[in-house]
Each structure stands twice: as structure tokens, then as C-alpha cells.
Design a protein around this motif. Structure first.
Motif, PDB file in Angstrom:
ATOM      1  N   ASN A 293      12.617   8.458   3.691  1.00 10.49           N
ATOM      2  CA  ASN A 293      11.158   8.545   3.854  1.00 10.49           C
ATOM      3  C   ASN A 293      10.560   7.413   4.682  1.00 10.49           C
ATOM      4  O   ASN A 293       9.498   7.576   5.285  1.00 10.49           O
ATOM      5  CB  ASN A 293      10.481   8.563   2.480  1.00 10.49           C
ATOM      6  CG  ASN A 293      10.772   9.838   1.714  1.00 10.49           C
ATOM      7  OD1 ASN A 293      10.595  10.934   2.244  1.00 10.49           O
ATOM      8  ND2 ASN A 293      11.239   9.703   0.484  1.00 10.49           N
ATOM      9  N   THR A 294      11.217   6.263   4.674  1.00  8.96           N
ATOM     10  CA  THR A 294      10.679   5.114   5.423  1.00  8.96           C
ATOM     11  C   THR A 294      11.780   4.489   6.278  1.00  8.96           C
ATOM     12  O   THR A 294      12.862   4.173   5.782  1.00  8.96           O
ATOM     13  CB  THR A 294      10.117   4.045   4.474  1.00  8.96           C
ATOM     14  OG1 THR A 294      11.111   3.702   3.501  1.00  8.96           O
ATOM     15  CG2 THR A 294       8.858   4.552   3.779  1.00  8.96           C
ATOM     16  N   VAL A 295      11.481   4.328   7.555  1.00  7.72           N
ATOM     17  CA  VAL A 295      12.453   3.781   8.508  1.00  7.72           C
ATOM     18  C   VAL A 295      11.819   2.598   9.246  1.00  7.72           C
ATOM     19  O   VAL A 295      10.681   2.683   9.705  1.00  7.72           O
ATOM     20  CB  VAL A 295      12.891   4.844   9.547  1.00  7.72           C
ATOM     21  CG1 VAL A 295      13.961   4.272  10.482  1.00  7.72           C
ATOM     22  CG2 VAL A 295      13.378   6.101   8.864  1.00  7.72           C
ATOM     23  N   LEU A 296      12.575   1.518   9.359  1.00 10.95           N
ATOM     24  CA  LEU A 296      12.160   0.385  10.181  1.00 10.95           C
ATOM     25  C   LEU A 296      13.075   0.324  11.389  1.00 10.95           C
ATOM     26  O   LEU A 296      14.304   0.359  11.251  1.00 10.95           O
ATOM     27  CB  LEU A 296      12.252  -0.933   9.400  1.00 10.95           C
ATOM     28  CG  LEU A 296      11.866  -2.183  10.200  1.00 10.95           C
ATOM     29  CD1 LEU A 296      10.376  -2.189  10.528  1.00 10.95           C
ATOM     30  CD2 LEU A 296      12.258  -3.457   9.462  1.00 10.95           C
ATOM     31  N   VAL A 297      12.487   0.243  12.579  1.00 11.82           N
ATOM     32  CA  VAL A 297      13.251   0.177  13.823  1.00 11.82           C
ATOM     33  C   VAL A 297      12.918  -1.112  14.560  1.00 11.82           C
ATOM     34  O   VAL A 297      11.741  -1.405  14.809  1.00 11.82           O
ATOM     35  CB  VAL A 297      12.945   1.383  14.731  1.00 11.82           C
ATOM     36  CG1 VAL A 297      13.617   1.215  16.095  1.00 11.82           C
ATOM     37  CG2 VAL A 297      13.402   2.681  14.081  1.00 11.82           C
TER      38      VAL A 297
ATOM     39  N   VAL B 101       9.118  -2.199  15.365  1.00 19.09           N
ATOM     40  CA  VAL B 101       8.815  -3.569  15.772  1.00 19.09           C
ATOM     41  C   VAL B 101       9.257  -3.714  17.224  1.00 19.09           C
ATOM     42  O   VAL B 101      10.422  -3.436  17.559  1.00 19.09           O
ATOM     43  CB  VAL B 101       9.567  -4.605  14.909  1.00 19.09           C
ATOM     44  CG1 VAL B 101       9.283  -6.028  15.413  1.00 19.09           C
ATOM     45  CG2 VAL B 101       9.163  -4.484  13.449  1.00 19.09           C
ATOM     46  N   THR B 102       8.331  -4.108  18.087  1.00 18.69           N
ATOM     47  CA  THR B 102       8.657  -4.289  19.504  1.00 18.69           C
ATOM     48  C   THR B 102       7.741  -5.363  20.071  1.00 18.69           C
ATOM     49  O   THR B 102       6.903  -5.915  19.375  1.00 18.69           O
ATOM     50  CB  THR B 102       8.507  -2.958  20.274  1.00 18.69           C
ATOM     51  OG1 THR B 102       9.003  -3.121  21.619  1.00 18.69           O
ATOM     52  CG2 THR B 102       7.053  -2.497  20.330  1.00 18.69           C
ATOM     53  N   SER B 103       7.932  -5.670  21.345  1.00 14.67           N
ATOM     54  CA  SER B 103       7.111  -6.717  21.961  1.00 14.67           C
ATOM     55  C   SER B 103       5.667  -6.239  22.120  1.00 14.67           C
ATOM     56  O   SER B 103       5.391  -5.038  22.121  1.00 14.67           O
ATOM     57  CB  SER B 103       7.678  -7.096  23.335  1.00 14.67           C
ATOM     58  OG  SER B 103       7.590  -5.995  24.220  1.00 14.67           O
TER      59      SER B 103
ATOM     60  N   VAL C 285      16.610 -11.545  10.854  1.00 18.44           N
ATOM     61  CA  VAL C 285      15.337 -11.624  10.125  1.00 18.44           C
ATOM     62  C   VAL C 285      14.870 -10.250   9.670  1.00 18.44           C
ATOM     63  O   VAL C 285      14.640 -10.010   8.477  1.00 18.44           O
ATOM     64  CB  VAL C 285      14.252 -12.310  10.984  1.00 18.44           C
ATOM     65  CG1 VAL C 285      12.880 -12.174  10.313  1.00 18.44           C
ATOM     66  CG2 VAL C 285      14.579 -13.772  11.193  1.00 18.44           C
ATOM     67  N   PHE C 286      14.730  -9.314  10.623  1.00 23.33           N
ATOM     68  CA  PHE C 286      14.174  -8.009  10.269  1.00 23.33           C
ATOM     69  C   PHE C 286      15.177  -7.138   9.509  1.00 23.33           C
ATOM     70  O   PHE C 286      14.782  -6.331   8.664  1.00 23.33           O
ATOM     71  CB  PHE C 286      13.647  -7.300  11.509  1.00 23.33           C
ATOM     72  CG  PHE C 286      12.372  -7.893  12.029  1.00 23.33           C
ATOM     73  CD1 PHE C 286      11.193  -7.750  11.329  1.00 23.33           C
ATOM     74  CD2 PHE C 286      12.360  -8.641  13.203  1.00 23.33           C
ATOM     75  CE1 PHE C 286      10.008  -8.317  11.786  1.00 23.33           C
ATOM     76  CE2 PHE C 286      11.187  -9.216  13.663  1.00 23.33           C
ATOM     77  CZ  PHE C 286      10.008  -9.056  12.953  1.00 23.33           C
ATOM     78  N   GLY C 287      16.454  -7.301   9.801  1.00 22.56           N
ATOM     79  CA  GLY C 287      17.460  -6.569   9.039  1.00 22.56           C
ATOM     80  C   GLY C 287      17.433  -6.972   7.575  1.00 22.56           C
ATOM     81  O   GLY C 287      17.468  -6.128   6.678  1.00 22.56           O
TER      82      GLY C 287
ATOM     83  N   ILE D 127       6.292 -10.506  10.568  1.00 20.23           N
ATOM     84  CA  ILE D 127       7.279 -10.722   9.506  1.00 20.23           C
ATOM     85  C   ILE D 127       6.681 -10.397   8.139  1.00 20.23           C
ATOM     86  O   ILE D 127       7.323  -9.765   7.291  1.00 20.23           O
ATOM     87  CB  ILE D 127       7.799 -12.173   9.559  1.00 20.23           C
ATOM     88  CG1 ILE D 127       8.669 -12.355  10.811  1.00 20.23           C
ATOM     89  CG2 ILE D 127       8.582 -12.528   8.303  1.00 20.23           C
ATOM     90  CD1 ILE D 127       9.056 -13.784  11.109  1.00 20.23           C
ATOM     91  N   ALA D 128       5.432 -10.805   7.934  1.00 18.31           N
ATOM     92  CA  ALA D 128       4.760 -10.533   6.656  1.00 18.31           C
ATOM     93  C   ALA D 128       4.584  -9.039   6.427  1.00 18.31           C
ATOM     94  O   ALA D 128       4.755  -8.537   5.299  1.00 18.31           O
ATOM     95  CB  ALA D 128       3.403 -11.232   6.628  1.00 18.31           C
ATOM     96  N   GLU D 129       4.250  -8.298   7.483  1.00 18.75           N
ATOM     97  CA  GLU D 129       4.061  -6.845   7.354  1.00 18.75           C
ATOM     98  C   GLU D 129       5.350  -6.146   6.937  1.00 18.75           C
ATOM     99  O   GLU D 129       5.346  -5.230   6.124  1.00 18.75           O
ATOM    100  CB  GLU D 129       3.551  -6.270   8.678  1.00 18.75           C
ATOM    101  CG  GLU D 129       2.063  -6.447   8.898  1.00 18.75           C
ATOM    102  CD  GLU D 129       1.553  -5.571  10.035  1.00 18.75           C
ATOM    103  OE1 GLU D 129       1.720  -4.343   9.949  1.00 18.75           O
ATOM    104  OE2 GLU D 129       0.990  -6.139  10.994  1.00 18.75           O
ATOM    105  N   VAL D 130       6.459  -6.579   7.544  1.00 24.32           N
ATOM    106  CA  VAL D 130       7.747  -5.971   7.209  1.00 24.32           C
ATOM    107  C   VAL D 130       8.155  -6.346   5.793  1.00 24.32           C
ATOM    108  O   VAL D 130       8.658  -5.508   5.032  1.00 24.32           O
ATOM    109  CB  VAL D 130       8.827  -6.413   8.225  1.00 24.32           C
ATOM    110  CG1 VAL D 130      10.220  -5.973   7.761  1.00 24.32           C
ATOM    111  CG2 VAL D 130       8.526  -5.838   9.604  1.00 24.32           C
ATOM    112  N   TYR D 131       7.910  -7.580   5.410  1.00 23.66           N
ATOM    113  CA  TYR D 131       8.338  -8.089   4.095  1.00 23.66           C
ATOM    114  C   TYR D 131       7.657  -7.361   2.937  1.00 23.66           C
ATOM    115  O   TYR D 131       8.276  -7.113   1.893  1.00 23.66           O
ATOM    116  CB  TYR D 131       8.044  -9.588   4.012  1.00 23.66           C
ATOM    117  CG  TYR D 131       8.395 -10.205   2.684  1.00 23.66           C
ATOM    118  CD1 TYR D 131       9.730 -10.386   2.320  1.00 23.66           C
ATOM    119  CD2 TYR D 131       7.405 -10.582   1.791  1.00 23.66           C
ATOM    120  CE1 TYR D 131      10.064 -10.944   1.090  1.00 23.66           C
ATOM    121  CE2 TYR D 131       7.725 -11.140   0.560  1.00 23.66           C
ATOM    122  CZ  TYR D 131       9.052 -11.320   0.216  1.00 23.66           C
ATOM    123  OH  TYR D 131       9.372 -11.869  -0.999  1.00 23.66           O
ATOM    124  N   LYS D 132       6.407  -6.995   3.114  1.00 21.41           N
ATOM    125  CA  LYS D 132       5.656  -6.407   1.990  1.00 21.41           C
ATOM    126  C   LYS D 132       5.978  -4.933   1.741  1.00 21.41           C
ATOM    127  O   LYS D 132       5.470  -4.350   0.784  1.00 21.41           O
ATOM    128  CB  LYS D 132       4.152  -6.582   2.202  1.00 21.41           C
ATOM    129  CG  LYS D 132       3.565  -5.784   3.352  1.00 21.41           C
ATOM    130  CD  LYS D 132       2.083  -6.134   3.548  1.00 21.41           C
ATOM    131  CE  LYS D 132       1.481  -5.341   4.709  1.00 21.41           C
ATOM    132  NZ  LYS D 132       0.075  -5.736   4.957  1.00 21.41           N
TER     133      LYS D 132
END
Length: 344
Positions: free
Chosen positions: A29-33, A65-67, A118-120, A95-100
């Protein structure tokens, strides 16, 4: 004594994923790229994102997450639900957005070591997918539990990205990068033409003559000859596209052509894409603009000594012109003009 019933769901959640066959993408349901930070590469990554969107749950959300400079392009990709722009100024917030938020799946299309770690790690995903690191690292192996070995044979960048999602069961045979141009960008393009005195009913040719690598660059004089011929014989309007860091080269080129071209002083990539829809064709060196404009107009790319099969524009109506000696400047003006006229 009563025995406790086996809880398959809990056991599955605790099970370490070591093989892509353990993944059921329809349950994701949720994917981080972590996506490419370069404009051209980001465009070539879009078919992989589309394939991923089709493969996950119908309610699945993909966060990218991209430039900051490529974030606008990703916002035009309908398969992406959220874009997190990353640069020095936005790093803490990103980083905070991904962490939460917790993710079911994390995919890393990049080779950025620190950001990969970091993001992994922050994704907290059970399945974290990446290409194998060129240098073995215990930290990398701890963070990424599904890694694909890179092949030694050259391959187009589009398939480099697509093969990573194929590895976990997502696929597509539609290789054309698609970005959605919003209505405000279309209105901007028409307003821009009016402001610059550009007639949309007359031939409109786009060019990108500025490129820092001289070995890959068609000379300014040849571009100028082509411009002069198209203006005089075809009544064409010639629009020049360049990056901000190419200003000195742009000034030199505009001086050579005696300001007979119209410089497109726009940096927003979706607005540039909207403008490109009105071009009869786009003539360029091997540069990122060819990938941005390829979905919207005919691209004529003048190539240097590299293999075009690794980076050529995607689509059926594009031409790559390459000389036998591998020098971009050896391509004759007449050859380029013939291909441009085929677009009229």
C-alpha cells in the motif's frame, strides 16, 4: 492444555524477506522511491514508476524523493502520489517526512551512498530493493535485503530502472515516459508565445546548442548555418533552450546568430514541456532536454562518440545522427536540415 492457534499473519510480518518471490505486490500500500536527481535520468525512470503503480494495490501510494530541480517533472507523473524534494536547504524536512511514515516497500534507483543508507533505513520497509553495491558493504547489506546484480553489458538507462522493478514482479511494455502537463502550464505556453511575438501557426523549431563537453557538441557555427537556412527558406521561428549555468555559451551563440533566435528564458520543466508541444521538431546535442521533449515533439539528436543505444530519446519519431569518426561536429549541416524538413 489448549495450544495457541498459529497466527499466520503475525508470522508473515516477522519473516525476513530474502527473495522477491516472497513479495505480493498487490498487498503493498505504501512505497518509498529514492529516484534519480538528474533531469534526463528522472524522465527515463518514469516507465518503471508506472509499472510499479500498476503492480501494487489499487489503493497503493508511491512517494518519491528526488532533487528539487526534478521534483516538477515527478509532479507531472500520474503514478506518483507525493513528491519530497531534496537539496541542502530541504534535507532536514525531507528526512523528517520520511521518518514519520512507515512504508511497505522501498526502492532505490540511485547510487548515492549516504542517501541510500539514510532513506533505506528510515523507510522501515520490510522489503528494500536496490542494485548490488559495486563495493561490498555490511551496512548496505543490512539496509537492503533484496538486491539485483548489475549486468556488465551496456543497456539503455530506461531498462536499467525498469529491470529493478521487474526483479520484484512489476513490468510494462510501454517504454514511453509520460508526464501530465497541467492546464496552467498550457496557458502559460500560449501566453509566453504571445509575449514573445511567436506565431503558433508558423513553423517553430527548438534547438539546444549549448553543451559544455565540446567533443559531444555540434559547433555554434553549424547551428547558426542551420538557423539561417531555416529562417530564410522555410520562414521558421527558432527557439533556443539552455540551462542557467550555460549563460556564457548562450551569449556567444546569440551573438553569432545576430540575435535572430528567440531565447526561451524559462526554467520550470513542466512549462518547458508545454512549450515543446508546439515545436515542429527539436534539434540538440546529447543532453537532458531531448528526454524532456521526446514525449511531445520530434527529436533530432546530434551524437558524439558514445553509444546512442545507452541513452537515446525514447519514441518512434526521433532521429539520432552520428558520424563515422564519432565527432558530433562531423555531422553535415545538410544532413540535419534534411531531417528537420522531414518534420514539416
Amino acid at each position: 492444555m489448549r495450544t495457541k492457534a498459529f497466527d499466520y499473519k503475525k508470522a508473515k510480518e516477522k519473516m525476513r524477506i530474502t527473495n522477491p518471490k516472497q513479495l505480493n505486490l498487490k498487498e503493498i500500500n505504501t512505497v518509498l522511491v529514492l529516484a534519480p536527481f538528474e533531469v534526463g535520468n528522472m524522465m527515463l525512470c518514469i516507465p518503471a514508476l508506472e509499472a510499479l503503480k500498476q503492480a501494487v494495490s489499487p489503493l497503493g501510494n508511491i512517494t518519491v524523493v528526488t532533487s528539487k530541480k526534478t521534483a516538477g517533472i515527478v509532479e507531472g507523473c500520474k503514478s506518483v502520489s507525493r513528491v519530497i524534494p531534496f537539496n541542502a536547504a530541504t534535507a532536514v524536512n525531507a528526512i523528517a517526512e520520511v521518518y514519520k511514515k512507515k512504508y511497505d516497500l522501498m526502492i532505490n534507483f540511485t547510487s548515492y551512498k549516504r542517501l541510500s543508507f539514510v532513506f533505506g533505513d528510515l523507510s522501515a520497509a520490510k522489503a528494500r530493493v536496490a542494485y548490488e553495491a559495486k563495493e561490498a558493504s555490511a551496512i548496505f547489506e543490512r539496509v537492503y535485503n533484496l538486491t539485483l546484480h548489475t549486468i556488465d553489458e551496456p543497456q539503455h538507462r530506461l531498462f536499467y530502472y525498469l529491470n529493478l522493478v521487474r526483479f520484484i514482479g512489476a513490468n510494462t511494455y510501454d517504454f514511453n515516459p509520460k508526464i501530465w502537463i497541467k492546464e496552467d502550464a498550457n496557458k502559460f505556453a500560449l501566453h509566453y508565445f504571445e509575449k514573445k511575438g511567436i506565431d503558433c501557426n508558423k513553423p517553430m523549431i527548438g534547438i539546444n546548442p549549448t553543451l559544455k563537453d565540446e567533443k559531444k557538441r555540434w559547433s555554434f557555427n553549424k547551428f547558426a548555418q542551420m538557423v539561417s537556412t531555416l529562417r530564410e527558406s522555410e520562414g521558421a521561428q527558432v527557439l533556443v533552450f539552455s540551462h542557467k549555468n550555460e549563460k556564457s555559451m548562450l551569449d556567444e551563440f546569440m551573438h553569432i546568430t545576430k540575435e535572430k533566435c528567440i531565447h526561451v528564458d524559462v526554467s520550470d520543466y513542466l512549462k518547458l514541456a508545454a512549450i515543446s508541444r508546439y515545436l515542429w521538431c527539436f534539434v540538440c546535442n546529447e543532453a537532458d532536454y531531448m528526454h524532456i521533449f521526446a514525449p511531445f515533439t520530434n527529436v533530432i539528436a546530434i551524437w558524439g562518440d558514445s553509444d546512442p543505444d545507452n541513452n537515446k530519446p525514447i519514441g518512434p519519431n526521433h532521429e539520432v545522427l552520428q558520424s563515422i569518426d564519432g565527432s558530433a561536429d562531423s555531422v553535415p549541416v545538410s544532413t540535419v536540415l534534411d531531417h528537420v524538413r522531414n518534420c514539416f
